[in-house]
Design a protein around this motif. Structure first.
Motif, mmCIF file in Angstrom:
data_model
loop_
_atom_site.group_PDB
_atom_site.id
_atom_site.type_symbol
_atom_site.label_atom_id
_atom_site.label_comp_id
_atom_site.label_asym_id
_atom_site.label_seq_id
_atom_site.Cartn_x
_atom_site.Cartn_y
_atom_site.Cartn_z
ATOM 1 N N GLY A 103 0.813 -1.298 0.048
ATOM 2 C CA GLY A 103 -0.100 0.220 0.045
ATOM 3 C C GLY A 103 0.994 1.245 -0.012
ATOM 4 N N GLY A 104 1.851 1.394 1.038
ATOM 5 C CA GLY A 104 2.631 2.535 0.977
ATOM 6 C C GLY A 104 3.565 2.604 -0.249
ATOM 7 N N LYS A 105 3.973 1.524 -0.828
ATOM 8 C CA LYS A 105 4.882 1.444 -1.837
ATOM 9 C C LYS A 105 3.955 1.892 -3.064
ATOM 10 C CE LYS A 105 8.019 -2.153 -0.444
ATOM 11 N NZ LYS A 105 8.238 -3.579 -0.601
ATOM 12 N N GLN A 106 2.974 1.759 -3.178
ATOM 13 C CA GLN A 106 2.100 1.933 -4.503
ATOM 14 C C GLN A 106 2.022 3.621 -4.304
ATOM 15 O OE1 GLN A 106 -1.503 0.166 -5.860
ATOM 16 N NE2 GLN A 106 -1.013 -1.417 -4.143
ATOM 17 N N MET A 107 1.702 4.187 -3.147
ATOM 18 C CA MET A 107 1.361 5.581 -2.774
ATOM 19 C C MET A 107 2.864 6.273 -3.159
ATOM 20 S SD MET A 107 -1.565 6.286 -2.213
ATOM 21 C CE MET A 107 -1.314 8.080 -1.698
ATOM 22 N N ASP A 108 3.675 5.627 -2.876
ATOM 23 C CA ASP A 108 5.225 6.597 -3.048
ATOM 24 C C ASP A 108 5.483 6.408 -4.523
ATOM 25 O OD1 ASP A 108 7.929 7.375 -1.899
ATOM 26 O OD2 ASP A 108 8.400 5.573 -3.336
ATOM 27 N N ALA A 109 5.162 5.555 -5.333
ATOM 28 C CA ALA A 109 5.301 5.244 -6.618
ATOM 29 C C ALA A 109 4.355 6.407 -7.366
ATOM 30 C CB ALA A 109 5.163 4.037 -7.268
ATOM 31 N N LEU A 110 3.232 6.457 -7.101
ATOM 32 C CA LEU A 110 2.233 7.328 -7.373
ATOM 33 C C LEU A 110 2.665 8.996 -7.303
ATOM 34 C CD1 LEU A 110 -0.505 8.184 -8.727
ATOM 35 C CD2 LEU A 110 -1.663 7.854 -6.657
ATOM 36 N N LEU A 111 2.953 9.197 -6.016
ATOM 37 C CA LEU A 111 3.501 10.605 -5.822
ATOM 38 C C LEU A 111 4.762 10.934 -6.315
ATOM 39 C CD1 LEU A 111 2.516 10.642 -2.006
ATOM 40 C CD2 LEU A 111 1.442 11.646 -3.724
ATOM 41 N N ALA A 112 5.578 10.128 -6.795
ATOM 42 C CA ALA A 112 6.806 10.456 -7.582
ATOM 43 C C ALA A 112 6.313 10.694 -8.801
ATOM 44 C CB ALA A 112 7.916 9.258 -7.330
ATOM 45 N N SER A 113 5.524 9.559 -9.440
ATOM 46 C CA SER A 113 5.060 9.716 -10.906
ATOM 47 C C SER A 113 4.246 11.375 -11.107
ATOM 48 C CB SER A 113 4.154 8.719 -11.446
ATOM 49 O OG SER A 113 2.755 8.825 -10.741
ATOM 50 N N LEU A 114 3.902 11.742 -10.094
ATOM 51 C CA LEU A 114 3.266 13.041 -10.259
ATOM 52 C C LEU A 114 4.282 14.272 -10.015
ATOM 53 C CD1 LEU A 114 -0.340 12.368 -8.427
ATOM 54 C CD2 LEU A 114 0.047 12.685 -10.880
ATOM 55 N N GLN A 115 5.562 13.850 -9.841
ATOM 56 C CA GLN A 115 6.624 14.707 -9.771
ATOM 57 C C GLN A 115 6.568 15.633 -8.439
ATOM 58 O OE1 GLN A 115 6.774 17.296 -13.032
ATOM 59 N NE2 GLN A 115 6.781 15.339 -14.730
ATOM 60 N N LEU A 116 6.026 14.908 -7.374
ATOM 61 C CA LEU A 116 6.181 15.352 -6.081
ATOM 62 C C LEU A 116 7.741 15.072 -5.630
ATOM 63 C CD1 LEU A 116 3.106 15.043 -6.310
ATOM 64 C CD2 LEU A 116 3.093 15.178 -3.442
ATOM 65 N N GLN A 117 8.270 15.976 -4.939
ATOM 66 C CA GLN A 117 9.744 15.673 -4.484
ATOM 67 C C GLN A 117 9.785 15.145 -3.158
ATOM 68 O OE1 GLN A 117 12.115 16.808 -6.854
ATOM 69 N NE2 GLN A 117 10.185 17.073 -8.052
ATOM 70 N N PRO A 118 10.401 13.737 -3.095
ATOM 71 C CA PRO A 118 10.759 13.017 -1.783
ATOM 72 C C PRO A 118 11.426 13.935 -0.786
ATOM 73 C CG PRO A 118 11.811 11.982 -3.493
ATOM 74 C CD PRO A 118 11.274 13.177 -4.149
ATOM 75 N N ILE A 119 11.116 13.969 0.583
ATOM 76 C CA ILE A 119 12.037 14.664 1.493
ATOM 77 C C ILE A 119 13.010 13.782 1.804
ATOM 78 C CG2 ILE A 119 11.819 15.775 3.697
ATOM 79 C CD1 ILE A 119 8.809 16.640 3.056
ATOM 80 N N GLN A 120 12.610 12.604 1.973
ATOM 81 C CA GLN A 120 13.578 11.473 2.454
ATOM 82 C C GLN A 120 13.203 10.072 2.200
ATOM 83 O OE1 GLN A 120 13.860 12.306 6.606
ATOM 84 N NE2 GLN A 120 12.315 10.981 7.305
#
Length: 148
Positions: A103-120
């Motif tokens: 679940g978390g991995k899917q959310m992470d991949a989706l946010l990255a695909s929308l070009q949000l910038q990971p903080i850590q």
């Protein structure tokens, strides 16, 4: 003041407990935190800078919990790129299952695909290995706060 939207994906309540702890900690740091149990696009505040933190359990075959799934699907279909937003993910799971923390991995991949910038990097809490997930989350939140 940093504005943080904390999205929660939970079924049995543990992700919610961890998210509430994180929200309290961030408020103590002086952040403005909105905790969303059934988030919509309005909660994301598309078009505005800010920080999104996702605390997400995993259900079934590595799936996103039902309370977060509608937002996930909407973001997949209709959300624009958001390179002006930053994010972090806390993924909960059990490594004895094939789709561990899916679940978390899917959310992470989706946010990255929308070009949000990971903080850590994503924090993965393993129900089989973690002795004290509350301490792990508190430490991760403190590190995240220092970076924003």
């Amino acid at each position: 003041m940093v504005k943080i939207t904390l999205l929660v994906g939970t079924t049995y309540g543990f992700a919610q407990e961890l998210a509430e702890q994180a929200a309290c900690q961030l408020r103590d740091f002086g952040c403005e935190v909105t905790l969303c149990m059934a988030a919509t696009l309005d909660d994301i505040a598309i078009g505005e800078p800010g920080v999104i933190i996702v605390c997400c359990a995993t259900i079934g075959q590595g799936d996103i919990p039902n309370n977060l799934l509608p937002l996930y699907e909407t973001l997949q279909k209709a959300a624009p790129a958001m390179p002006y937003k930053r994010y972090g993910v806390i993924a909960l799971g059990d490594s004895s299952y094939e789709y561990f923390a899916g679940g978390g991995k899917q959310m992470d991949a989706l946010l990255a695909s929308l070009q949000l910038q990971p903080i850590q990097p994503m924090l993965i809490i393993d129900a089989c290995e973690s002795d004290d997930p509350e301490i792990e989350v508190a430490s991760w939140i403190e590190q995240l706060y220092q970076k924003i």
